[in-house]
Design an enzyme around this catalytic site. Structure first.
Site, PDB file in Angstrom:
ATOM      1  N   GLY A 167     -15.696 -15.771  17.747  1.00  0.00           N
ATOM      2  CA  GLY A 167     -15.496 -16.290  18.958  1.00  0.00           C
ATOM      3  C   GLY A 167     -16.552 -15.951  20.161  1.00  0.00           C
ATOM      4  O   GLY A 167     -16.760 -16.954  20.845  1.00  0.00           O
TER       5      GLY A 167
ATOM      6  N   ALA B 223     -13.577 -12.519  19.077  1.00  0.00           N
ATOM      7  CA  ALA B 223     -12.227 -12.048  19.813  1.00  0.00           C
ATOM      8  C   ALA B 223     -11.785 -10.594  19.607  1.00  0.00           C
ATOM      9  O   ALA B 223     -12.393 -10.032  18.580  1.00  0.00           O
ATOM     10  CB  ALA B 223     -11.107 -13.032  19.457  1.00  0.00           C
TER      11      ALA B 223
ATOM     12  N   GLU C  54     -15.065 -14.350  10.398  1.00  0.00           N
ATOM     13  CA  GLU C  54     -13.924 -14.535  10.487  1.00  0.00           C
ATOM     14  C   GLU C  54     -13.104 -14.274   8.910  1.00  0.00           C
ATOM     15  O   GLU C  54     -12.007 -14.007   8.940  1.00  0.00           O
ATOM     16  CB  GLU C  54     -13.294 -15.884  10.989  1.00  0.00           C
ATOM     17  CG  GLU C  54     -13.431 -15.862  12.610  1.00  0.00           C
ATOM     18  CD  GLU C  54     -14.635 -16.229  13.122  1.00  0.00           C
ATOM     19  OE1 GLU C  54     -15.695 -16.066  12.550  1.00  0.00           O
ATOM     20  OE2 GLU C  54     -14.611 -16.707  14.542  1.00  0.00           O
TER      21      GLU C  54
ATOM     22  N   GLU D 226     -19.002 -18.898  19.052  1.00  0.00           N
ATOM     23  CA  GLU D 226     -18.314 -20.146  19.540  1.00  0.00           C
ATOM     24  C   GLU D 226     -18.414 -20.332  20.875  1.00  0.00           C
ATOM     25  O   GLU D 226     -18.567 -21.539  21.635  1.00  0.00           O
ATOM     26  CB  GLU D 226     -16.738 -20.262  19.117  1.00  0.00           C
ATOM     27  CG  GLU D 226     -16.641 -20.071  17.470  1.00  0.00           C
ATOM     28  CD  GLU D 226     -15.270 -20.131  17.131  1.00  0.00           C
ATOM     29  OE1 GLU D 226     -14.642 -19.124  17.592  1.00  0.00           O
ATOM     30  OE2 GLU D 226     -14.636 -20.783  16.386  1.00  0.00           O
TER      31      GLU D 226
HETATM   32  N1  DAK Z   1     -12.938  -6.436  18.742  1.00  0.00           N
HETATM   33  C1  DAK Z   1     -12.503  -5.532  19.416  1.00  0.00           C
HETATM   34  N2  DAK Z   1     -13.329  -4.412  19.380  1.00  0.00           N
HETATM   35  C2  DAK Z   1     -14.467  -4.518  18.935  1.00  0.00           C
HETATM   36  C3  DAK Z   1     -14.952  -5.639  18.595  1.00  0.00           C
HETATM   37  C4  DAK Z   1     -14.093  -6.982  18.352  1.00  0.00           C
HETATM   38  N3  DAK Z   1     -14.412  -7.991  17.854  1.00  0.00           N
HETATM   39  N4  DAK Z   1     -16.032  -5.410  18.272  1.00  0.00           N
HETATM   40  C5  DAK Z   1     -16.673  -4.241  18.610  1.00  0.00           C
HETATM   41  N5  DAK Z   1     -15.628  -3.666  18.937  1.00  0.00           N
HETATM   42  C6  DAK Z   1     -15.457  -2.104  19.328  1.00  0.00           C
HETATM   43  C7  DAK Z   1     -15.586  -1.285  18.346  1.00  0.00           C
HETATM   44  O1  DAK Z   1     -14.125  -1.231  17.608  1.00  0.00           O
HETATM   45  C8  DAK Z   1     -15.949  -0.264  19.030  1.00  0.00           C
HETATM   46  O2  DAK Z   1     -14.789   0.756  19.636  1.00  0.00           O
HETATM   47  P1  DAK Z   1     -14.400   2.129  19.686  1.00  0.00           P
HETATM   48  O3  DAK Z   1     -14.169   2.364  17.993  1.00  0.00           O
HETATM   49  O4  DAK Z   1     -15.667   2.890  20.161  1.00  0.00           O
HETATM   50  O5  DAK Z   1     -13.319   2.150  20.460  1.00  0.00           O
HETATM   51  C9  DAK Z   1     -16.943  -0.618  19.863  1.00  0.00           C
HETATM   52  O6  DAK Z   1     -16.744  -1.880  20.131  1.00  0.00           O
HETATM   53  C10 DAK Z   1     -18.462  -0.534  19.390  1.00  0.00           C
HETATM   54  O7  DAK Z   1     -18.441  -1.048  18.012  1.00  0.00           O
HETATM   55  P2  DAK Z   1     -18.966  -0.399  16.814  1.00  0.00           P
HETATM   56  O8  DAK Z   1     -18.671   0.971  16.810  1.00  0.00           O
HETATM   57  O9  DAK Z   1     -18.232  -1.148  15.637  1.00  0.00           O
HETATM   58  O10 DAK Z   1     -20.394  -0.694  16.884  1.00  0.00           O
HETATM   59  P3  DAK Z   1     -21.504  -0.867  15.447  1.00  0.00           P
HETATM   60  O11 DAK Z   1     -22.899  -0.907  16.267  1.00  0.00           O
HETATM   61  O12 DAK Z   1     -20.877   0.186  14.401  1.00  0.00           O
HETATM   62  O13 DAK Z   1     -21.030  -2.311  14.980  1.00  0.00           O
HETATM   63  C11 DAK Z   1     -20.696  -4.625  14.910  1.00  0.00           C
HETATM   64  C12 DAK Z   1     -21.411  -3.450  15.582  1.00  0.00           C
HETATM   65  C13 DAK Z   1     -20.646  -6.130  15.728  1.00  0.00           C
HETATM   66  C14 DAK Z   1     -21.348  -4.997  13.665  1.00  0.00           C
HETATM   67  C15 DAK Z   1     -19.109  -4.198  14.606  1.00  0.00           C
HETATM   68  O14 DAK Z   1     -18.689  -3.667  16.053  1.00  0.00           O
HETATM   69  C16 DAK Z   1     -18.266  -5.529  14.326  1.00  0.00           C
HETATM   70  O15 DAK Z   1     -18.436  -5.731  12.982  1.00  0.00           O
HETATM   71  N6  DAK Z   1     -17.330  -5.896  15.334  1.00  0.00           N
HETATM   72  C17 DAK Z   1     -16.449  -6.992  14.790  1.00  0.00           C
HETATM   73  C18 DAK Z   1     -17.209  -8.344  14.841  1.00  0.00           C
HETATM   74  C19 DAK Z   1     -16.230  -9.322  14.387  1.00  0.00           C
HETATM   75  O16 DAK Z   1     -15.566  -9.329  13.290  1.00  0.00           O
HETATM   76  N7  DAK Z   1     -15.958 -10.356  15.150  1.00  0.00           N
HETATM   77  C20 DAK Z   1     -15.049 -11.308  15.001  1.00  0.00           C
HETATM   78  C21 DAK Z   1     -13.955 -11.294  15.471  1.00  0.00           C
HETATM   79  S1  DAK Z   1     -12.843 -12.388  14.850  1.00  0.00           S
HETATM   80  C22 DAK Z   1      -8.503 -18.352  17.191  1.00  0.00           C
HETATM   81  C23 DAK Z   1      -9.863 -18.527  17.374  1.00  0.00           C
HETATM   82  C24 DAK Z   1     -10.890 -17.811  17.409  1.00  0.00           C
HETATM   83  C25 DAK Z   1     -10.599 -16.295  17.090  1.00  0.00           C
HETATM   84  C26 DAK Z   1      -9.582 -16.186  16.460  1.00  0.00           C
HETATM   85  C27 DAK Z   1      -8.345 -16.863  16.640  1.00  0.00           C
HETATM   86  N8  DAK Z   1      -7.290 -19.057  17.145  1.00  0.00           N
HETATM   87  C28 DAK Z   1      -7.654 -20.663  17.430  1.00  0.00           C
HETATM   88  C29 DAK Z   1      -6.284 -18.428  16.446  1.00  0.00           C
HETATM   89  C30 DAK Z   1     -11.847 -15.780  16.922  1.00  0.00           C
HETATM   90  C31 DAK Z   1     -12.016 -14.709  16.152  1.00  0.00           C
HETATM   91  C32 DAK Z   1     -12.989 -13.764  16.056  1.00  0.00           C
HETATM   92  O17 DAK Z   1     -13.704 -13.672  16.875  1.00  0.00           O
END
Ligand code: DAK
Length: 260
Positions: free
Chosen positions: A111, A66, A134, A114
Site C-alpha cells: 500500500g 498497510a 502482498e 500504491e
Molecule cells: N505493518 C505493520 N507493522 C509493520 C509493517 C507493516 N506493513 N512493516 C513493518 N512493521 C513494523 C514491524 O513489525 C516492526 O515492529 P515491532 O516488531 O518493532 O513492533 C517495526 O515495524 C520495524 O520493522 P522490522 O523490525 O521488520 O524492520 P526490518 O528492518 O527488519 O524489516 C521490512 C523492514 C520493511 C523489510 C519489514 O518490516 C517488512 O517486511 N515489513 C512488511 C512489509 C510488507 O509486507 N508490506 C506490505 C503489507 S500488505 C487492500 C488493499 C491494499 C492492501 C491491503 C488491502 N484491500 C483493497 C483490501 C495493502 C496491503 C499491504 O500493503
C-alpha cells in the site's frame, strides 16, 4: 483538523505531508487512512497550497504497506471498510487538481508503493526499496497497484514485481521508470521542494489541465486524447494566467500568475 499520524507543513505554497508512524515503518492503519483522506481534501481546498509533497517520517521507510498487525485480525466487514477507505485515499490523491510529488525516503511496499504511484511522479532516495509483497501474505495489491504499475512500466515488469513479491532497488526502480530521479537521502526533500517551487511558479491552471489531459488521455484513443487536449487548451485562453504569461513574455518581464 489535528492529525495523530500525519505531519503537515505548508510553506511558500508547498505542502509537505509526512506519514508519521516511524515505529511501524509508517504502515497505514485505518486511522491513518482516515487522516490521509481528510488531509487530501483539505489540501485540495486550501488556495494557499500550490504543490503537495508526500513523504515518510524517519530514515527507514516511506510507507512499509498497510498495517499487517491491524489487518491480521480484521473481520470481513472491517476489511471491506478498510479497502474502501484505502481506495478513496488513493483515488482522491490521484485525482487532485494540484501537482503531487512522492519523495520516497526508504521502503515503499505494498500500500505504500500504491500511495507513491498515486502521486504524479516519484523522487526517491538512493537507498529506497520498492515492492509489492502482498502475494507473500496471501493477498494481492488492492489500492490500484496492479493498474498504476502496469501503466507505468508495462505488464512484463509489473508481472515480475507483483508475482514474485520481491523488492527492487532504487537503481532498478529508476531504470524501469518507476521513479523519475534518485538523490542521496539527505538531499531528497530539498530536491523535491526545489521542483515543487519551480512548478509552483508557473501558471497552475495550465499545470492542472495538463495533468487532467495526461491522466484522462491515457484512457482514450490517441485521437480522442488529442481532441480533449485541444478543448482544454482552448479553455486556457479564458484565463488571466494565459494573458499574463504571454504579455510578460512580450514585455520581457517575469510573469506574475494569479491562478485565475
Ligand atoms: N505493518 C505493520 N507493522 C509493520 C509493517 C507493516 N506493513 N512493516 C513493518 N512493521 C513494523 C514491524 O513489525 C516492526 O515492529 P515491532 O516488531 O518493532 O513492533 C517495526 O515495524 C520495524 O520493522 P522490522 O523490525 O521488520 O524492520 P526490518 O528492518 O527488519 O524489516 C521490512 C523492514 C520493511 C523489510 C519489514 O518490516 C517488512 O517486511 N515489513 C512488511 C512489509 C510488507 O509486507 N508490506 C506490505 C503489507 S500488505 C487492500 C488493499 C491494499 C492492501 C491491503 C488491502 N484491500 C483493497 C483490501 C495493502 C496491503 C499491504 O500493503
Amino acid at each position: 483538523m489535528e492529525f495523530k499520524s500525519l505531519l503537515l507543513d505548508i510553506t511558500d505554497g508547498i505542502a509537505k505531508l509526512t506519514v508519521n508512524r516511524p515505529e511501524s515503518l509508517n504502515a497505514l492503519n485505518a486511522e491513518l487512512l482516515s487522516e490521509l483522506e481528510c488531509a487530501v481534501y483539505q489540501l485540495e481546498q486550501d488556495s494557499a497550497v500550490k504543490v503537495v509533497i508526500v513523504t515518510g517520517a524517519g530514515e527507514k521507510a516511506f510507507v512499509a504497506g498497510a498495517d499487517i498487525k491491524e489487518m491480521s485480525s480484521m473481520t470481513p466487514y472491517q476489511a471491506h471498510q478498510f479497502a474502501l477507505k484505502g481506495q478513496r485515499v488513493v483515488l482522491s490523491l490521484q485525482k487532485m487538481k494540484k501537482p503531487v510529488i512522492a519523495a520516497v525516503n526508504g521502503y515503499a511496499l505494498g500500500g505504500g508503493l500504491e500511495l507513491a504511484l498515486a502521486c504524479d511522479f516519484i523522487y526517491a532516495s538512493d537507498k529506497a526499496k520498492l515492492g509489492f509483497p502482498e502475494v507473500t501474505l496471501g493477498i494481492m495489491p488492492g489500492f490500484g497497484g496492479t493498474q498504476n504499475l502496469a501503466r507505468l512500466v508495462g505488464p512484463g515488469r509489473a508481472n515480475e514485481m507483483i508475482f514474485s513479491g520481491r523488492m527492487i532497488s532504487a537503481e532498478k526502480a529508476l531504470a524501469w521508470g518507476v521513479v523519475n530521479e534518485l538523490f542521496p537521502a539527505e538531499a531528497l526533500l530539498s530536491k523535491a521542494v526545489e521542483t515543487a517551487a519551480t512548478i509552483g511558479g508557473t501558471g497552475l491552471i495550465g499545470v492542472g489541465y495538463a495533468k487532467d489531459a495526461i491522466a484522462n488521455g491515457l484512457n482514450m484513443t490517441k485521437e480522442d486524447g488529442f481532441r480533449y487536449e485541444a478543448s482544454l487548451f482552448g479553455v486556457l485562453f479564458a484565463t488571466s494566467d494565459q494573458r499574463e504569461g504571454m504579455y510578460a513574455f512580450v514585455e520581457k518581464r517575469k510573469a506574475a500568475f494569479s491562478g485565475n
